[in-house]
Design a protein around this motif. Structure first.
Motif, short mmCIF file in Angstrom:
data_model
loop_
_atom_site.label_atom_id
_atom_site.label_comp_id
_atom_site.label_asym_id
_atom_site.label_seq_id
_atom_site.Cartn_x
_atom_site.Cartn_y
_atom_site.Cartn_z
N THR A 165 0.81 -1.23 0.00
CA THR A 165 0.00 0.00 0.00
C THR A 165 0.84 1.27 0.00
N ARG A 166 2.11 1.18 0.40
CA ARG A 166 2.92 2.37 0.60
C ARG A 166 2.99 3.23 -0.66
N GLY A 167 2.97 2.61 -1.82
CA GLY A 167 3.06 3.34 -3.08
C GLY A 167 1.74 3.92 -3.55
N GLY A 168 0.69 3.84 -2.73
CA GLY A 168 -0.61 4.38 -3.14
C GLY A 168 -1.36 3.48 -4.10
N GLU A 169 -1.16 2.17 -3.98
CA GLU A 169 -1.85 1.22 -4.86
C GLU A 169 -3.35 1.50 -4.89
N SER A 170 -3.95 1.32 -6.05
CA SER A 170 -5.34 1.75 -6.24
C SER A 170 -6.35 0.85 -5.57
N ARG A 171 -6.00 -0.43 -5.31
CA ARG A 171 -6.94 -1.34 -4.66
C ARG A 171 -6.27 -2.06 -3.50
N MET A 172 -7.08 -2.39 -2.50
CA MET A 172 -6.58 -3.14 -1.36
C MET A 172 -6.51 -4.62 -1.70
N SER A 173 -5.35 -5.20 -1.53
CA SER A 173 -5.18 -6.62 -1.79
C SER A 173 -5.21 -7.40 -0.49
N GLU A 174 -5.16 -8.73 -0.59
CA GLU A 174 -5.20 -9.59 0.58
C GLU A 174 -3.80 -10.11 0.89
N GLY A 175 -3.67 -10.80 2.02
CA GLY A 175 -2.39 -11.39 2.39
C GLY A 175 -2.55 -12.30 3.58
N ASP A 176 -1.46 -12.99 3.93
CA ASP A 176 -1.48 -13.81 5.14
C ASP A 176 -1.73 -12.95 6.37
N VAL A 177 -1.14 -11.74 6.36
CA VAL A 177 -1.35 -10.78 7.44
C VAL A 177 -1.58 -9.42 6.81
N ARG A 178 -2.20 -8.54 7.56
CA ARG A 178 -2.33 -7.17 7.06
C ARG A 178 -1.02 -6.41 7.21
N TYR A 179 -0.25 -6.76 8.26
CA TYR A 179 0.97 -5.99 8.54
C TYR A 179 1.92 -6.88 9.33
N TRP A 180 3.21 -6.71 9.05
CA TRP A 180 4.29 -7.41 9.76
C TRP A 180 5.35 -6.39 10.10
N SER A 181 5.94 -6.49 11.29
CA SER A 181 7.06 -5.62 11.61
C SER A 181 7.99 -6.30 12.60
N LEU A 182 9.22 -5.78 12.66
CA LEU A 182 10.24 -6.24 13.60
C LEU A 182 10.89 -5.01 14.20
N CYS A 183 10.87 -4.90 15.54
CA CYS A 183 11.43 -3.74 16.22
C CYS A 183 12.46 -4.18 17.25
N GLN A 184 13.49 -3.35 17.41
CA GLN A 184 14.48 -3.52 18.47
C GLN A 184 14.21 -2.47 19.54
N ASN A 185 14.07 -2.92 20.79
CA ASN A 185 13.66 -2.06 21.89
C ASN A 185 14.68 -2.12 23.03
N GLU A 186 14.47 -1.28 24.03
CA GLU A 186 15.34 -1.26 25.20
C GLU A 186 14.84 -2.28 26.23
N SER A 187 14.62 -1.87 27.46
CA SER A 187 14.26 -2.79 28.53
C SER A 187 12.87 -2.45 29.08
N PRO A 188 12.29 -3.28 29.95
CA PRO A 188 11.00 -2.93 30.54
C PRO A 188 11.06 -1.73 31.47
N VAL A 189 12.26 -1.23 31.76
CA VAL A 189 12.37 -0.01 32.57
C VAL A 189 11.97 1.21 31.75
N THR A 190 12.24 1.18 30.44
CA THR A 190 11.89 2.31 29.58
C THR A 190 10.76 1.98 28.61
N THR A 191 10.64 0.72 28.18
CA THR A 191 9.71 0.28 27.14
C THR A 191 9.84 1.15 25.88
N SER A 192 11.06 1.58 25.58
CA SER A 192 11.31 2.46 24.43
C SER A 192 11.79 1.66 23.22
N VAL A 193 11.43 2.14 22.05
CA VAL A 193 11.87 1.51 20.81
C VAL A 193 13.12 2.21 20.30
#
Length: 443
Positions: A306-334
């Motif tokens: 969708t990022r490129g402004g595709e004209s129609r919504m397509s399907e997929g195994d998931v709507r969205y996937w991401s991977l984030c690296q974060n700090e600790s539960p003391v900050t809960t910061s990304v």
């Protein structure tokens, strides 16, 4: 004599008693919405909390509906991958209204449904949702259409509005603006704009910062039998599904004599840290003591582009996937994130992600070599430990037929068996030992 497991439970109990004492101070988007909590705000330690995602913008609201009153939110579907409204109690989602379940105003179109046009004008993108102060029905058949159930807790109701992956050039609101509240009092009086805000806004408009106090964190790190320098990380990387925040903290028991006592902890799927009711997560503690870089290899689910402004919504195994690296539960910061469209794939949808510091980045850890780069950061925790981190992988709105979804993991320890190749394997190594899959010669 109190065993290690009981000490942990005592620490978790202490956490429960003090969580929320600190408050996160966020910008005020308007008289109703707090925010945004997004990538542009992540240098603000009062906003970068609750493990946010670079791919999304978040806005929150805290309010009190008078007895017998209801709220109506009017908005426009943005030009984005995914949108939802969530209601919360104590940071746990209590009701979720995703984009596909929001009916448009008469004559309009919901652009988030598979096959729908995504490029329609403003007048065709309008919707209206009721917000009620009552618990969500146990059965979906009893839900009212276009209704979010936001039962108050201690007189306070909390909402969060999310916009994931705005179309390129659209900004964090993705051209949809923020939903506008109207309050309908018990006698039928309608209040809008500033009058609505004045009638319902909680005096404390900040959100609880559900971080772990340093003394509790110190007790978790020092669980008898744990390695102080690396806890709770292991080599090779160990993933765990996120069920609730208390169970997630018990990861500090893994590999210690008290690990069997984790079986007695509640692992019900209630979420936490203002998690998205439409999302499921796996968490993997990491530590640079095991190697300069961490190389992740796995298989990517299919997803709509969708990022490129595709004209129609397509399907997929998931709507969205991401991977984030974060700090600790003391900050809960990304620290850094990648979402699906940012990760290069081979013909079999396999990917390679390298996690490391800028100084340790291998020359071939580049997109042109078929490799995604995820910044590790230089976090030093309150105990002086360097090189730790917390990987968090998301699946949002998985297709029920997709067997490799995080959503299918309903018991601890079943992650690898159920997700298979969709759960990345992680290998620590020296930066000089990394070989990129797509660059035979110099990068």
């Amino acid at each position: 004599m109190i065993g290690a497991g009981l000490l942990l439970l005592a620490a978790l109990g202490m956490f429960g008693a003090v969580a929320g004492a600190a408050r996160a101070s966020a910008p005020q988007a308007n008289c109703f919405w707090i925010g945004p909590f997004d990538r542009d705000q992540l240098d603000n330690p009062d906003v970068n909390v609750a493990y946010p995602d670079f791919g999304a913008g978040y806005w929150a609201a805290r309010f009190n509906l008078p007895a017998g009153a209801r709220m109506v939110l009017e908005g426009r579907y943005p030009h984005a991958r995914y949108v939802s409204l969530n209601a919360y109690r104590g940071g746990n989602p209590t009701d979720t209204l995703p984009d596909v379940e929001i009916e448009p105003r008469r004559g309009g179109t919901n652009p988030f449904r598979a096959g729908a046009r995504r490029d329609l004008g403003r007048k065709l993108r309008q919707w209206k949702v009721r917000v009620l102060d009552r618990p969500a029905p146990q059965r979906s058949s009893r839900r009212r259409a276009n209704t979010l159930y936001a039962e108050s807790s201690g007189g306070v109701q909390e909402l969060m509005y999310r916009v994931y992956v705005p179309d390129r050039g659209r900004g964090s609101k993705a051209g949809g603006g923020l939903p506008k509240p109207t309050v309908v009092l018990a006698d039928g009086t309608r209040l809008s704009r500033r009058q609505a805000c004045d009638a319902v806004n909680d005096p404390d408009r900040t959100l609880p910062s559900l971080t772990v106090p340093v003394p509790v964190y110190e007790g978790l790190v020092n669980t008898p039998g744990a390695d102080f320098e690396t806890a709770p990380a292991f080599s090779p990387l160990r993933w765990e599904a996120f069920f609730n925040f208390r169970y997630a903290l018990s990861v500090y028991q893994v590999g210690t004599p008290s690990e069997p006592e984790r079986e007695d902890l509640d692992h019900s799927q209630v979420g936490g840290q203002y998690s998205n009711g439409d999302a499921r997560y796996v968490v993997g503690p990491i530590n640079r003591a095991y190697g300069e870089i961490l190389v992740l290899r796995g298989k990517m689910p299919t997803f709509p582009h969708t990022r490129g402004g595709e004209s129609r919504m397509s399907e997929g195994d998931v709507r969205y996937w991401s991977l984030c690296q974060n700090e600790s539960p003391v900050t809960t910061s990304v620290v850094s994130c990648l979402y699906d469209e940012q990760v290069p794939l081979d013909r079999g949808r396999r990917f390679t992600v390298v996690v490391g510091t800028a100084a340790d980045r291998p020359p071939k850890a580049r997109r042109r070599c078929g490799v995604a780069w995820l910044r590790w950061g230089h976090y030093v925790d309150p105990l002086g430990r360097r090189g730790g981190g917390t990987l968090l992988m998301r699946n949002i709105r998985a297709d029920p037929a997709f067997a490799g979804a995080i959503q299918n993991v309903d018991e601890p320890g079943a992650e690898r068996a159920l997700m298979g190749r969709y759960l990345p394997r992680g290998e620590y190594m020296a930066s000089s030992d990394f070989a990129a899959p797509g660059c035979a010669g110099p990068a």
